[in-house]
Scaffold this active site. Structure first.
Site, PDB file in Angstrom:
ATOM      1  N   GLU A 119       0.845  -1.188   0.000  1.00 42.57           N
ATOM      2  CA  GLU A 119       0.000   0.000   0.000  1.00 42.57           C
ATOM      3  C   GLU A 119       0.882   1.240   0.000  1.00 42.57           C
ATOM      4  O   GLU A 119       2.097   1.159   0.196  1.00 42.57           O
ATOM      5  CB  GLU A 119      -0.961   0.002   1.198  1.00 42.57           C
ATOM      6  CG  GLU A 119      -2.017  -1.099   1.094  1.00 42.57           C
ATOM      7  CD  GLU A 119      -3.092  -0.985   2.154  1.00 42.57           C
ATOM      8  OE1 GLU A 119      -2.914  -0.232   3.125  1.00 42.57           O
ATOM      9  OE2 GLU A 119      -4.129  -1.661   2.018  1.00 42.57           O
ATOM     10  N   HIS A 234      -9.484  10.022   3.085  1.00 44.81           N
ATOM     11  CA  HIS A 234      -9.076   9.001   2.120  1.00 44.81           C
ATOM     12  C   HIS A 234      -9.297   9.540   0.719  1.00 44.81           C
ATOM     13  O   HIS A 234     -10.342  10.118   0.435  1.00 44.81           O
ATOM     14  CB  HIS A 234      -9.879   7.715   2.326  1.00 44.81           C
ATOM     15  CG  HIS A 234      -9.227   6.515   1.715  1.00 44.81           C
ATOM     16  ND1 HIS A 234      -9.171   6.323   0.351  1.00 44.81           N
ATOM     17  CD2 HIS A 234      -8.589   5.457   2.277  1.00 44.81           C
ATOM     18  CE1 HIS A 234      -8.523   5.188   0.104  1.00 44.81           C
ATOM     19  NE2 HIS A 234      -8.162   4.641   1.260  1.00 44.81           N
ATOM     20  N   ARG A 281      -1.360   9.487   1.839  1.00 42.89           N
ATOM     21  CA  ARG A 281      -2.774   9.772   1.601  1.00 42.89           C
ATOM     22  C   ARG A 281      -3.104  11.259   1.569  1.00 42.89           C
ATOM     23  O   ARG A 281      -3.958  11.686   0.800  1.00 42.89           O
ATOM     24  CB  ARG A 281      -3.620   9.077   2.673  1.00 42.89           C
ATOM     25  CG  ARG A 281      -3.748   7.597   2.447  1.00 42.89           C
ATOM     26  CD  ARG A 281      -4.602   6.946   3.510  1.00 42.89           C
ATOM     27  NE  ARG A 281      -4.745   5.522   3.220  1.00 42.89           N
ATOM     28  CZ  ARG A 281      -5.341   4.665   4.031  1.00 42.89           C
ATOM     29  NH1 ARG A 281      -5.842   5.089   5.180  1.00 42.89           N
ATOM     30  NH2 ARG A 281      -5.447   3.391   3.711  1.00 42.89           N
ATOM     31  N   HIS A 342     -11.981   9.811   6.651  1.00 44.20           N
ATOM     32  CA  HIS A 342     -11.758   8.370   6.774  1.00 44.20           C
ATOM     33  C   HIS A 342     -11.264   7.952   8.157  1.00 44.20           C
ATOM     34  O   HIS A 342     -11.820   7.050   8.773  1.00 44.20           O
ATOM     35  CB  HIS A 342     -10.756   7.932   5.713  1.00 44.20           C
ATOM     36  CG  HIS A 342     -10.467   6.469   5.701  1.00 44.20           C
ATOM     37  ND1 HIS A 342     -11.444   5.520   5.505  1.00 44.20           N
ATOM     38  CD2 HIS A 342      -9.291   5.778   5.855  1.00 44.20           C
ATOM     39  CE1 HIS A 342     -10.893   4.302   5.553  1.00 44.20           C
ATOM     40  NE2 HIS A 342      -9.598   4.441   5.764  1.00 44.20           N
ATOM     41  N   ARG A 377      -1.544   8.955   9.228  1.00 45.76           N
ATOM     42  CA  ARG A 377      -1.438   7.504   9.416  1.00 45.76           C
ATOM     43  C   ARG A 377      -0.921   6.792   8.174  1.00 45.76           C
ATOM     44  O   ARG A 377      -1.398   7.017   7.066  1.00 45.76           O
ATOM     45  CB  ARG A 377      -2.815   6.935   9.789  1.00 45.76           C
ATOM     46  CG  ARG A 377      -2.850   5.412   9.872  1.00 45.76           C
ATOM     47  CD  ARG A 377      -4.199   4.936  10.314  1.00 45.76           C
ATOM     48  NE  ARG A 377      -5.226   5.129   9.302  1.00 45.76           N
ATOM     49  CZ  ARG A 377      -5.629   4.205   8.446  1.00 45.76           C
ATOM     50  NH1 ARG A 377      -5.045   3.018   8.444  1.00 45.76           N
ATOM     51  NH2 ARG A 377      -6.598   4.455   7.588  1.00 45.76           N
TER      52      ARG A 377
END
Length: 534
Positions: A119, A234, A281, A342, A377
């Protein structure tokens, strides 16, 4: 008011709450544990986590603790705590294998070896998953089965915790409301595992239950909260109308090769970051936001047609089915996506084992701020934090807290009198009020912020607070939720105004630079006012 003693009380039934119940029952073999949830067992943000859970496992020789720590610190933009990151990374091997021993069905290859995916902002494949793209659901399903079978656990569903009881600076229990009646649960161990704040925003991937209750509970009892300005948006939520609006399109789709494009099919992430579609992100969310402004549309596209059909079918069965339901064939069509609230990086300030500034009060998962997530995060670190903190919390309780009977003192009885008082009947349409709150937060405290937008949001919030005349007792669970949402919105706006820089997921166009020294914003309730502490 009816009251009962418990060895421990857990508020919330997501991954952190479920795993806490299992580990506390092992740590307190003769104890009685209460689990309280507003919804049904297992309904939470965790259930909708698609991509997976980080595991730095010994059998994955391509990975290392040092590599995971480096990736997490880079994403955290200076606010991650090195010692906490290292501890959680090192502990991941033991905890993931404990989940495997409990029967969690992580995906494996034809030889029975665990599968790992990649990811954004991860340097190696270290993400474990269940059922392709339904990891949260897979883990929660198994843990929910174990909790339901556990005779030590007493479950109260469709019940909200409305107040944490405290005496002599120590936690004594909680006040509960089931929509009709109030009751008191007493314990010297109370665990907040209530999830995040997504429902404060118009566009969110979070379920209806994510109304920030745990933050308000902790703030009102005097616990320290930290970094309440850091909301992660997100970049890829499904941009359709109806019940599937904002359904999460996992970052792992881009991890397998999908790229963000404009309506003509032109990639654009190369303009914003060297990692392109696998950038952190916050970068991708702002890039999508900027491209939407340029095009005048409320979405961009995700091109997943570059991923082989057989890979899509194996890795993304849930996402593929959701797209097909909305007449989008991932193998042929671009997927319309836009950013949505998110995950929340701030929260109740805790140690790695969930201890708050109030004795006996613990906070785990998204409601907490351990120092792992920092300002942004790293993907799939959230589920890992839930289980490692729960594992460590149970160890701490076993070694340091006695299972004692709590007496209902005169001071506690006095504090409960408000719940027997009659309220003048004022009928509030909480759906309308929530919609107004969600709009003001999205417009003024969203992906890109400024002094002007924040002051406007603050003014609109004050108007809402003036309309809603519920200072303590409410008439319904929905009113308590909205009361909590007002509290958390105020904390977020106040903290955003305090941070005059851009860092991680927090971006202010009037302060676009990042300060050289990274500092936490800590906030505590003192004499009814907001006070910043270092």
């Amino acid at each position: 008011m009816v009251h009962e003693n418990y060895s421990a009380i857990i508020i919330g039934s997501g991954l952190a709450g479920l795993y806490s119940a299992i580990k506390l029952s092992q740590a307190m073999p003769n104890g009685k544990i209460l689990m309280v949830t507003k919804c049904d067992l297992g309904e939470s943000n965790s259930r909708y986590a698609q991509g997976g859970i980080v595991g730095v496992l010994k059998e994955n020789t391509a990975d290392s603790v040092a590599s995971h720590v480096s990736d997490t610190l880079n994403a955290g933009a200076g606010l991650s705590d090195f010692n906490v990151v290292k501890y959680i990374s090192e502990k991941s091997n033991d905890v993931i294998h404990d989940l495997i021993d409990l029967g969690v069905p992580f995906d494996r290859d034809e030889n029975g070896e665990l599968l790992f995916t990649l990811e954004g902002a991860h340097s190696v494949r270290r993400i474990l998953h269940c059922n392709g793209d339904a990891t949260g659901r897979g883990i929660e399903k198994r843990l929910s089965e174990l909790v339901a079978q556990n005779e030590q656990v007493v479950l109260k569903e469709n019940t909200i915790a409305v107040e944490i009881l405290k005496e002599n600076d120590a936690c004594k229990g909680v006040v509960l409301f089931d929509g009709t009646n109030y009751s008191v649960a007493l314990s010297s161990v109370v665990v907040l595992a209530t999830g995040g704040i997504g429902q404060l925003y118009k566009n969110t991937t979070n379920p209806q239950c994510a109304t920030g209750d745990g933050f308000a509970l902790a703030y009102n009892v005097g616990a320290i909260l930290q970094d309440m300005e850091f909301v992660q948006f997100h970049p890829t939520a499904l941009a359709v109308q109806g019940e599937d609006a904002n359904h999460l399109i996992s970052e792992s789709v881009r991890g397998e090769g999908a790229i963000l494009v404009d309506e003509k099919g032109n990639p654009f992430m190369h303009k914003y970051h060297e990692l392109k579609d696998l950038a952190p992100r916050d970068v991708v969310a702002r890039a999508n936001f900027e491209e939407m402004k340029l095009s005048g549309k409320d979405y961009v596209y995700l091109n997943a047609t570059v991923i082989p059909k057989e890979v899509q079918e194996k890795r993304f069965p849930s996402i593929s089915a959701m797209c097909l339901k909305n007449n989008i064939d991932m193998t042929k069509d671009f997927i319309p996506v836009h950013p949505a609230a998110h995950y929340f990086m701030g929260g109740v300030k805790v140690n790695y084992d969930g201890r708050t500034s109030i004795k006996g009060l613990f906070a785990l998962g998204e409601v907490s701020s351990t120092g792992l997530q920092g300002a942004n995060r790293l993907a799939s670190n959230s589920l890992l934090e839930c289980v490692v903190s729960a594992y460590s919390m149970a160890e701490f309780v076993q070694k340091n807290i006695d299972d004692e009977l709590i007496e209902m003192s005169e001071e506690l009885k006095k504090s409960l009198k408000k719940y027997s008082q009659e309220l003048g009947f004022i009928e509030y349409d909480t759906d309308v009020l929530k919609s107004e709150l969600q709009s003001l937060m999205w417009d003024g405290v969203g992906i890109i912020r400024s002094e002007i937008s924040l002051k406007e949001a603050q003014s609109r919030l004050n108007d809402l607070k003036a309309q809603f005349l519920r200072n303590e007792k409410c008439l319904s669970i929905q009113e308590y939720e909205f009361k909590n949402m007002l509290t958390v919105a105020q904390l977020i706006i106040t903290s955003v105004l305090q941070r005059k820089e851009s860092r991680g997921a927090h971006y202010r166009e009037d302060f676009p630079l990042t300060k050289e020294i990274a500092e936490h914003n800590c906030i505590i309730k003192e004499q009814g006012e907001l006070s910043f502490v270092r």
